[in-house]
Design an enzyme around this catalytic site. Structure first.
Site, PDB file in Angstrom:
ATOM      1  N   ILE A 105      34.071  34.707  29.989  1.00  0.00           N
ATOM      2  CA  ILE A 105      34.439  33.293  29.815  1.00  0.00           C
ATOM      3  C   ILE A 105      35.855  33.017  30.340  1.00  0.00           C
ATOM      4  O   ILE A 105      36.237  31.861  30.519  1.00  0.00           O
ATOM      5  CB  ILE A 105      34.330  32.863  28.337  1.00  0.00           C
ATOM      6  CG1 ILE A 105      35.209  33.747  27.432  1.00  0.00           C
ATOM      7  CG2 ILE A 105      32.883  32.925  27.881  1.00  0.00           C
ATOM      8  CD1 ILE A 105      35.186  33.325  25.975  1.00  0.00           C
TER       9      ILE A 105
ATOM     10  N   ALA B  32      41.968  37.306  33.253  1.00  0.00           N
ATOM     11  CA  ALA B  32      43.416  37.315  33.436  1.00  0.00           C
ATOM     12  C   ALA B  32      43.801  38.576  34.199  1.00  0.00           C
ATOM     13  O   ALA B  32      42.953  39.401  34.537  1.00  0.00           O
ATOM     14  CB  ALA B  32      44.128  37.244  32.085  1.00  0.00           C
ATOM     15  N   SER B  33      45.085  38.740  34.470  1.00  0.00           N
ATOM     16  CA  SER B  33      45.520  39.845  35.310  1.00  0.00           C
ATOM     17  C   SER B  33      45.352  41.196  34.636  1.00  0.00           C
ATOM     18  O   SER B  33      45.126  42.200  35.301  1.00  0.00           O
ATOM     19  CB  SER B  33      46.978  39.645  35.717  1.00  0.00           C
ATOM     20  OG  SER B  33      47.798  39.516  34.570  1.00  0.00           O
TER      21      SER B  33
ATOM     22  N   GLY C  57      43.390  41.617  31.522  1.00  0.00           N
ATOM     23  CA  GLY C  57      42.175  41.710  30.726  1.00  0.00           C
ATOM     24  C   GLY C  57      41.243  40.542  30.983  1.00  0.00           C
ATOM     25  O   GLY C  57      41.600  39.591  31.681  1.00  0.00           O
ATOM     26  N   GLN C  58      40.052  40.617  30.407  1.00  0.00           N
ATOM     27  CA  GLN C  58      39.075  39.546  30.541  1.00  0.00           C
ATOM     28  C   GLN C  58      38.318  39.398  29.224  1.00  0.00           C
ATOM     29  O   GLN C  58      38.217  40.359  28.452  1.00  0.00           O
ATOM     30  CB  GLN C  58      38.109  39.831  31.689  1.00  0.00           C
ATOM     31  CG  GLN C  58      37.501  41.211  31.659  1.00  0.00           C
ATOM     32  CD  GLN C  58      37.108  41.686  33.052  1.00  0.00           C
ATOM     33  OE1 GLN C  58      37.847  41.559  34.018  1.00  0.00           O
ATOM     34  NE2 GLN C  58      35.892  42.234  33.147  1.00  0.00           N
ATOM     35  N   VAL C  59      37.820  38.192  28.979  1.00  0.00           N
ATOM     36  CA  VAL C  59      37.279  37.858  27.661  1.00  0.00           C
ATOM     37  C   VAL C  59      35.788  37.543  27.779  1.00  0.00           C
ATOM     38  O   VAL C  59      35.357  36.826  28.686  1.00  0.00           O
ATOM     39  CB  VAL C  59      38.031  36.657  27.053  1.00  0.00           C
ATOM     40  CG1 VAL C  59      37.472  36.336  25.663  1.00  0.00           C
ATOM     41  CG2 VAL C  59      39.523  36.954  26.961  1.00  0.00           C
TER      42      VAL C  59
ATOM     43  N   ASP D 109      53.432  32.158  25.231  1.00  0.00           N
ATOM     44  CA  ASP D 109      52.747  31.714  26.453  1.00  0.00           C
ATOM     45  C   ASP D 109      51.994  30.415  26.181  1.00  0.00           C
ATOM     46  O   ASP D 109      50.756  30.389  26.165  1.00  0.00           O
ATOM     47  CB  ASP D 109      51.786  32.812  26.913  1.00  0.00           C
ATOM     48  CG  ASP D 109      51.327  32.612  28.348  1.00  0.00           C
ATOM     49  OD1 ASP D 109      51.942  31.780  29.051  1.00  0.00           O
ATOM     50  OD2 ASP D 109      50.366  33.280  28.767  1.00  0.00           O
TER      51      ASP D 109
END
Length: 566
Positions: free
Chosen positions: A122, A125-126, A128-130, A278
């Site tokens: 969904i 990112a640089s 990790g991923q979700v 962030d």
């Protein structure tokens, strides 16, 4: 021997070498000789865009480096800061088959640990991923570290460390120190962000701090499915905070939402000392009832009590429009050089406040003030504390989100009301009174102690027993230089007189030797004024430099794009 690091070094060099060569020509037009070149603000902006493209090309580590650089106005000129501020930590997700290997190494077979698992990411990112999944009857978001990212990051960190000596050639000593500390800070930050156990700890702590606030929602950690490379959290959907049309359709009060966001960050930074660092719109969402949701705590920080106190002083000074107090707070925090021209910086602050202020004297925003300070920080040899740099950047990003929600949002009014409700403004007045009372008490005690000591000193003077020793600090050898010039001048005067006397009494031949000494002494005196090391002075931010900034300057840390200026 790390072959990957060597290969990455060659790739990085290929990207940056044209930029560095063009910057070298800014210092010496023909690389080894020649005068410097003028660099305009527009040229620096084009170079910043080119550098940003290179960072994106080089991948995750350098994307993160660009994000960190966007918080360091003491290292880069404002044009670079502006360009890097838009750098989004979003890259296409890795293939599921590779991400699955990481997940199963940490938790075991996916089918056994999850009731359901959607293999389409969904977000990516640089680092990790979700993914979305279900555990124990509830929806969860599963963040998986990118496959093989550790080796890539470690190789890139070596490349950055190897590149530092090359970069040192292009910048002054003060900024060299900032770059070295930045490299250490970056290595620590990116390793922390890859550690999902640390992220889970920060998330839990911040969530606990808002446990009694029903306007804030922070996902809970699913500890049974979280490790150092995998983080499972409660799945909390919401509307992206900058989707204004959708928020209006849902009847969300955008002004109240902006106040909630601002107050939340004031609490995190001033009260709690731990904050989500962030706050770009991708990490902020809104539920149908107006509840504010925070995502992604990989980039988070802590604020020590001293910095918290100075931030309070800064906000209070801005609310009171006390220019000198604003400068004092910035200097004490380390944001502004003590050597800065206070009169000029006061003018900058007054202009920033006047520019941002509406008809009501309190309707101005701190972003313009912070931005003006950031724009001038690059002129001074200083280094920002790492977490303070994050705090400054967070303040500007949050204020930008608030203004997007409500163009008439009054940042200072919200901050002042928060400080008043929390008792900081009252405490500030109380502390001021206590400080003045202490000063009066100390003065009274001194008035009692001084007369006997003064009488003792006068007695020693009367008996001619008093000796005085003075240590003169002369780091630039100014006294030595002036003494040398004085001696040369006296010798030149006496020799010139002697030459004239010998010429009158003994003729040209005899006076020739003395005349030669006159020439040597005269040249020596002239050369002492010509040498740059004679009298040195540190450059200061002046009104002229303010005007020069618009027209360009020589030697700014501006890296050129590949096609510019050769």
């Amino acid at each position: 021997m790390n072959l990957r690091a060597y290969w990455r070094f060659l790739r990085v060099a290929r990207q940056f070498l044209p930029l560095l060569l063009a910057y070298a020509r800014d210092r010496k037009r023909f690389l080894l000789f020649g005068s410097g070149r003028q660099v305009t603000s527009e040229q620096r902006r084009r170079r910043a865009q080119s550098l940003l493209d290179s960072l994106l090309t080089l991948g995750p580590t350098f994307i993160k480096l660009g994000q960190l650089l966007s918080t360091r106005p003491d290292v880069l000129p404002p044009e670079y800061i502006d360009e890097f501020a838009s750098l989004q930590d979003q890259v296409p997700p890795a293939d599921w088959d590779r991400a699955k290997v990481v997940l199963e190494e940490e938790l075991g077979p996916v089918e056994e640990r999850f009731a359901e698992f959607d293999t389409d990411a969904i977000s990516g990112a640089s680092l990790g991923q979700v993914y979305r999944a279900r555990v124990d009857g509830r929806d969860v978001a599963v963040k998986i570290r990118r496959p093989d990212i550790e080796d890539l990051v470690e190789a890139d960190l070596r490349v950055i460390r190897w590149s530092l000596p090359i970069l040192m050639y292009f910048i002054d000593d003060a900024r060299s120190f900032s770059l070295e500390t930045l490299a250490d800070e970056f290595a620590k930050t990116i390793r922390q962000e890859m550690d999902y156990e640390r992220e889970a700890e920060m998330l839990r702590e911040i969530r606990a701090n808002f446990a009694d606030n029903d306007r804030i929602r922070i996902p809970d950690v699913v500890g049974s499915h979280s490790t150092r490379r995998v983080l499972a959290m409660e799945y909390v959907p919401g509307t992206k905070i900058n989707d204004i049309d959708d928020l209006d359709a849902r009847g969300v009060d955008r002004t109240e939402l902006a106040e909630t966001l601002q107050t939340a960050y004031l609490q995190m930074i001033i009260d709690d000392g731990v904050f989500h660092a962030d706050p770009h719109p991708g990490n902020l969402a809104v539920q149908d009832d107006g509840t504010l949701v925070f995502y992604d705590f990989g980039m988070s920080g802590r604020v020590d009590p001293f910095v918290q106190e100075k931030i309070i002083d800064f906000y209070a000074a801005v609310a009171d429009q006390n220019i000198q107090a604003i400068l004092d707070a910035l200097i004490e925090m380390g944001t502004l050089s003590p050597e800065a021209d206070r009169e000029v910086m006061g003018d900058v602050m007054e202009l920033a406040i006047a520019d941002a202020r509406g008809e009501d004297i309190e309707q101005y925003r701190v972003q313009q003030i912070v931005q003006q300070v950031e724009d001038t920080i690059y002129e001074f040899p200083l280094r920002l504390p790492a977490n303070l740099a994050l705090v400054l950047r967070v303040a500007t990003v949050v204020e930008g989100v608030c203004v997007t929600l409500d163009p008439e949002f009054d940042f200072i009014s919200v901050a002042t009301e928060f400080l008043r409700e929390e008792g900081y403004l009252t405490a500030g007045v109380k502390n001021y009174v206590q400080d003045r009372a202490t000063e009066v008490q100390d003065a009274a005690q001194s008035a009692v102690r001084i007369p006997p000591k003064l009488e003792s000193v006068l007695d020693r003077v009367e008996r001619e027993e008093l000796t005085v020793r003075a240590d003169i600090e002369d780091s630039d050898r100014l006294l030595a230089t002036m003494t040398k010039r004085l001696i040369l001048g006296m010798m030149l005067a006496s020799t010139l007189f002697s030459t004239a006397f010998l010429y009158a009494e003994a003729g040209l031949l005899v006076a020739g030797g003395a005349g030669l000494a006159v020439v040597v002494l005269g040249l020596s005196l002239w050369w002492s004024f010509r040498r740059k090391k004679g009298v040195r002075a540190k450059p200061q931010f002046t009104r002229q430099s303010m005007r020069d900034r618009d027209g360009g300057n020589v030697g700014a840390m501006g890296l050129p794009d590949e096609g510019e200026d050769g």
